[in-house]
Design an enzyme around this catalytic site. Sequence first.
Site, PDB file in Angstrom:
ATOM      1  N   TRP A   1      10.763  18.966 -31.972  1.00  0.00           N
ATOM      2  CA  TRP A   1      11.398  18.841 -33.286  1.00  0.00           C
ATOM      3  C   TRP A   1      12.822  18.286 -33.106  1.00  0.00           C
ATOM      4  O   TRP A   1      13.563  18.733 -32.226  1.00  0.00           O
ATOM      5  CB  TRP A   1      11.470  20.205 -33.986  1.00  0.00           C
ATOM      6  CG  TRP A   1      12.247  20.108 -35.263  1.00  0.00           C
ATOM      7  CD1 TRP A   1      11.775  19.690 -36.467  1.00  0.00           C
ATOM      8  CD2 TRP A   1      13.644  20.375 -35.443  1.00  0.00           C
ATOM      9  NE1 TRP A   1      12.795  19.670 -37.397  1.00  0.00           N
ATOM     10  CE2 TRP A   1      13.959  20.090 -36.785  1.00  0.00           C
ATOM     11  CE3 TRP A   1      14.659  20.817 -34.598  1.00  0.00           C
ATOM     12  CZ2 TRP A   1      15.229  20.239 -37.318  1.00  0.00           C
ATOM     13  CZ3 TRP A   1      15.942  20.961 -35.126  1.00  0.00           C
ATOM     14  CH2 TRP A   1      16.216  20.687 -36.473  1.00  0.00           C
TER      15      TRP A   1
ATOM     16  N   ASP B   1      14.203  17.034 -53.375  1.00  0.00           N
ATOM     17  CA  ASP B   1      13.529  17.668 -52.240  1.00  0.00           C
ATOM     18  C   ASP B   1      13.128  19.101 -52.587  1.00  0.00           C
ATOM     19  O   ASP B   1      13.046  19.479 -53.767  1.00  0.00           O
ATOM     20  CB  ASP B   1      14.450  17.575 -50.998  1.00  0.00           C
ATOM     21  CG  ASP B   1      13.678  17.488 -49.694  1.00  0.00           C
ATOM     22  OD1 ASP B   1      13.210  18.535 -49.216  1.00  0.00           O
ATOM     23  OD2 ASP B   1      13.508  16.378 -49.157  1.00  0.00           O
TER      24      ASP B   1
ATOM     25  N   LYS C   1       7.340  12.729 -51.406  1.00  0.00           N
ATOM     26  CA  LYS C   1       7.543  13.073 -49.997  1.00  0.00           C
ATOM     27  C   LYS C   1       6.576  14.225 -49.724  1.00  0.00           C
ATOM     28  O   LYS C   1       6.748  15.322 -50.243  1.00  0.00           O
ATOM     29  CB  LYS C   1       8.998  13.497 -49.775  1.00  0.00           C
ATOM     30  CG  LYS C   1       9.302  13.934 -48.349  1.00  0.00           C
ATOM     31  CD  LYS C   1      10.787  14.243 -48.204  1.00  0.00           C
ATOM     32  CE  LYS C   1      11.126  14.810 -46.844  1.00  0.00           C
ATOM     33  NZ  LYS C   1      12.518  15.280 -46.767  1.00  0.00           N
ATOM     34  N   TRP C   2       5.547  13.950 -48.928  1.00  0.00           N
ATOM     35  CA  TRP C   2       4.481  14.938 -48.652  1.00  0.00           C
ATOM     36  C   TRP C   2       4.791  15.572 -47.294  1.00  0.00           C
ATOM     37  O   TRP C   2       4.617  14.949 -46.259  1.00  0.00           O
ATOM     38  CB  TRP C   2       3.133  14.226 -48.634  1.00  0.00           C
ATOM     39  CG  TRP C   2       1.943  15.096 -48.362  1.00  0.00           C
ATOM     40  CD1 TRP C   2       1.612  15.711 -47.197  1.00  0.00           C
ATOM     41  CD2 TRP C   2       0.892  15.430 -49.290  1.00  0.00           C
ATOM     42  NE1 TRP C   2       0.437  16.410 -47.327  1.00  0.00           N
ATOM     43  CE2 TRP C   2      -0.026  16.249 -48.610  1.00  0.00           C
ATOM     44  CE3 TRP C   2       0.644  15.116 -50.631  1.00  0.00           C
ATOM     45  CZ2 TRP C   2      -1.178  16.750 -49.216  1.00  0.00           C
ATOM     46  CZ3 TRP C   2      -0.511  15.612 -51.227  1.00  0.00           C
ATOM     47  CH2 TRP C   2      -1.406  16.429 -50.520  1.00  0.00           C
ATOM     48  N   ASP C   3       5.225  16.813 -47.330  1.00  0.00           N
ATOM     49  CA  ASP C   3       5.718  17.474 -46.119  1.00  0.00           C
ATOM     50  C   ASP C   3       4.654  18.407 -45.539  1.00  0.00           C
ATOM     51  O   ASP C   3       3.691  18.793 -46.218  1.00  0.00           O
ATOM     52  CB  ASP C   3       6.982  18.270 -46.478  1.00  0.00           C
ATOM     53  CG  ASP C   3       7.955  18.366 -45.328  1.00  0.00           C
ATOM     54  OD1 ASP C   3       7.536  18.165 -44.172  1.00  0.00           O
ATOM     55  OD2 ASP C   3       9.140  18.660 -45.588  1.00  0.00           O
ATOM     56  N   MET C   4       4.841  18.804 -44.290  1.00  0.00           N
ATOM     57  CA  MET C   4       3.920  19.728 -43.615  1.00  0.00           C
ATOM     58  C   MET C   4       4.707  20.338 -42.469  1.00  0.00           C
ATOM     59  O   MET C   4       4.983  19.668 -41.489  1.00  0.00           O
ATOM     60  CB  MET C   4       2.736  18.907 -43.098  1.00  0.00           C
ATOM     61  CG  MET C   4       1.512  19.671 -42.738  1.00  0.00           C
ATOM     62  SD  MET C   4       1.668  20.551 -41.175  1.00  0.00           S
ATOM     63  CE  MET C   4       0.017  21.089 -40.941  1.00  0.00           C
TER      64      MET C   4
ATOM     65  N   CYS D   1       5.782  13.412 -44.028  1.00  0.00           N
ATOM     66  CA  CYS D   1       6.827  14.112 -43.285  1.00  0.00           C
ATOM     67  C   CYS D   1       6.161  15.332 -42.667  1.00  0.00           C
ATOM     68  O   CYS D   1       5.265  15.923 -43.257  1.00  0.00           O
ATOM     69  CB  CYS D   1       7.917  14.538 -44.262  1.00  0.00           C
ATOM     70  SG  CYS D   1       9.220  15.540 -43.528  1.00  0.00           S
TER      71      CYS D   1
ATOM     72  N   ASP E   1      13.886  15.007 -38.567  1.00  0.00           N
ATOM     73  CA  ASP E   1      14.868  15.821 -39.296  1.00  0.00           C
ATOM     74  C   ASP E   1      16.249  15.633 -38.696  1.00  0.00           C
ATOM     75  O   ASP E   1      17.249  16.000 -39.309  1.00  0.00           O
ATOM     76  CB  ASP E   1      14.493  17.303 -39.213  1.00  0.00           C
ATOM     77  CG  ASP E   1      13.499  17.687 -40.296  1.00  0.00           C
ATOM     78  OD1 ASP E   1      13.254  16.861 -41.190  1.00  0.00           O
ATOM     79  OD2 ASP E   1      12.970  18.812 -40.243  1.00  0.00           O
TER      80      ASP E   1
HETATM   81  C1  GLA Z   1      11.330  19.778 -43.784  1.00  0.00           C
HETATM   82  C2  GLA Z   1      11.668  18.312 -43.929  1.00  0.00           C
HETATM   83  C3  GLA Z   1      13.063  18.164 -44.483  1.00  0.00           C
HETATM   84  C4  GLA Z   1      13.156  18.889 -45.824  1.00  0.00           C
HETATM   85  C5  GLA Z   1      12.734  20.332 -45.662  1.00  0.00           C
HETATM   86  C6  GLA Z   1      12.640  21.028 -46.985  1.00  0.00           C
HETATM   87  O1  GLA Z   1      12.088  20.373 -42.815  1.00  0.00           O
HETATM   88  O2  GLA Z   1      11.519  17.655 -42.721  1.00  0.00           O
HETATM   89  O3  GLA Z   1      13.393  16.811 -44.644  1.00  0.00           O
HETATM   90  O4  GLA Z   1      12.329  18.234 -46.747  1.00  0.00           O
HETATM   91  O5  GLA Z   1      11.484  20.444 -45.023  1.00  0.00           O
HETATM   92  O6  GLA Z   1      12.257  22.328 -46.846  1.00  0.00           O
END
Ligand code: GLA
Length: 730
Positions: free
Chosen positions: A200, A367, A477-480, A527, A549
């Site tokens: 990370w 976000d 922005k589709w996060d995981m 993401c 990040d």
């Molecule tokens: C992850 C993403 C960040 C942000 C946070 C929000 O860490 O990589 O860019 O969107 O989640 O909780």
Amino acid sequence: MNKYINFEEKHGIFHLKTENTSYALKIHDSGHLQHLYYGALIKVINDSIIPFNQEFNQSVKHHDTKLNFSLEELTLEYPGYGFSDFRESAYELELKNGISQMEFTYSRHEIYSGKKSLEGLPAVYYESGDNTESLEITCTSNNGVELILKYTAFYDFDIITRSVLVRNNSVNPVNLTKLASCSIDFYNSDYSFLSLTGKWGREKHVKRQDLTAGKYSIESRRGISGHHHNPFLAVFEKNCSEDSGNVFGFNLVYSGNFLSSLEVSQTEMLRVQLGINPFKFRWKLNPGETFQSPEAVLTFSTLGFNGISQNFHKVFRKRLCRGKFRDAERPVIYNNWEATYFDFDDAKLENLAEKAAELGVEIFVLDDGWFGKRNDDRSSLGDWFVNTGKLQKGLSGFAEKLSIRNMKLGLWFEPEMISEKSDLFSAHPDWIFQVPGTKPCEGRYQFVLDFSRKEVTDYVYERVSDILRNNPISYIKWDMNRALTDVFSRELGSENQGELFHRYVLGLYSVLEKLNCDFPDILFESCSSGGGRLDPGMLYYMPQTWTSDNTDAGERMLIQYGTSYAYPQSSFTSHVSESPNHQINRITKISDRINTAFLSNFGLELNLMKLSEAESMDLKKTIIKYKKSRKTVQYGDFYRILNPFESNYSSWLIINNVKDEFIVFTAQLKTESDYRKIRLKLKGLDSGRKYMELNSGKIYHADMLQNAGLPVDFDKGDFSSKLFFFEAVD
Ligand code: GLA
């Protein structure tokens, strides 16, 4: 008559051609498929290409006694274990009666123009007018199971794709425990390999290793491709450089557990394989059922690492990414995450929006924190309902404010996850991955939803699409944000639990496919805590990814350099963030942060209310320049120049396809008292032409820039960088 895939019947030789490469295999007299060649183009391939068997004492002979050979002596196309080969097999199957050694021999083949899609899986696609042909070779065993090896030659891209389909034609179930997407044997092992590793905040660091005896594996067991490894692999001849030498590139169009492996055999032949990781993989195939492997993408270049990168960039950009954003200029975005984290309301957002508009931002990405009761990362994932306590005018109200300022709204989601503290968890505590009788492991205070279950993916689709239908959202922005653990599904039978990692990925792909089809006007950014799932599979659904990040300019000089080996600059995003940097506390100048972010999808992610007059002016001018040159920036040809993993410098260049505009980024990582001036030898220019450097107005001959080099005088200070803009003047 096929033009790019030829079958020479007398010797049973298949020859797949692209503009600069050849790939050849043969039906061996025993019926096995023998790999013959992959490399630079050979216009006509005949039987003289067939290599000697690597004979050695003590080999076990194949049971086809009249041929007196051993499979271990051959370069094979899709090998199995046993029957005289002891190297890594490409497939593993178990029959009901316990038999697990099976050999497959050629039965028939078909060659056709174009390419068929792979059901339920992302893949490189064909567009009408492309010079593309496909080959399917069916191999059968005496147990009623068939393997169909699929190949496509993308002539215009110097790309070969491979995948495998298994069909169970027997009357009993069969368990599949390994199915590589491709296996390729090299006649010798005098190669090194390059992979992208990290963690990370430090993704895609470049590692080179020499191959000696033994096995090497790059893999993920985390359910996502991961920060730590990436399926991409380059195998290269020693003394290769960025611009010369023979390099083979491999990647896998897949976003879950993968295995990219290399094995040097006792006779020093090399076997390279890519596919779903066999770790914990067990797929039950009932009679009549099929299983399709993900697709491997192969390329080769005599032009070093830049050569294979450009091939991958081109095919991923044009034949993997889809939809209206594939070729569209990508917007400049503002993301509020590092400015506000969870702490925002209408007034705060509107102030930021006003400032962002002044600077020329096109999309405001809201976000994490707009939904449920989410005021920190401990709650509300799953409750995808607008928090009207925080956003009293709702998302539409905010979008209206943006629209007045000519900006659009983007929105963050993390749909694959659920917080224990959420209404969704109270209603459906059984929707998560959980090993019965044990407490599930938390990662960032969240559990993983069981995406193998239709009711779960239906819920996710319903929630996300409801927000999209009822609010003018232009960007997602589709996060995981966590790896998979407790991988057990309440819905699957005991015999099917080994399917779960893959079923998760299939569930995810099905939701993404539906969203892509139903919302073609939305630009998706993927993401996974930054670049934890930047892989070709995701690019099929989301043409860009949050690279890391870690937004520190110094760290990004390495991360983006590494990312460019496998992925085009249009697929990664970079933001100008605050100093001191939020992840590592380093102080950098705003100009260095701008320069480092410029040659990708550019954005801002800092508290705009704290900007000085001079910083605002810098950003405003930058965005004007970016918009002017973004077509070149996002879609031009990318050349790596100076390697920050092997020197004190980082540098890359992007040039448009008519070669009349290019931009150069360069940085000195650590300042050195008397060594701040270098000559930077540029690449890829139209030699013979003259170019003007726009900041200084100086005119240079391309030959001079490429051979003597552009003089660069770095400012004092670590991570000091420069950006040069050139235009042809003749
Ligand atoms: C992850 C993403 C960040 C942000 C946070 C929000 O860490 O990589 O860019 O969107 O989640 O909780």
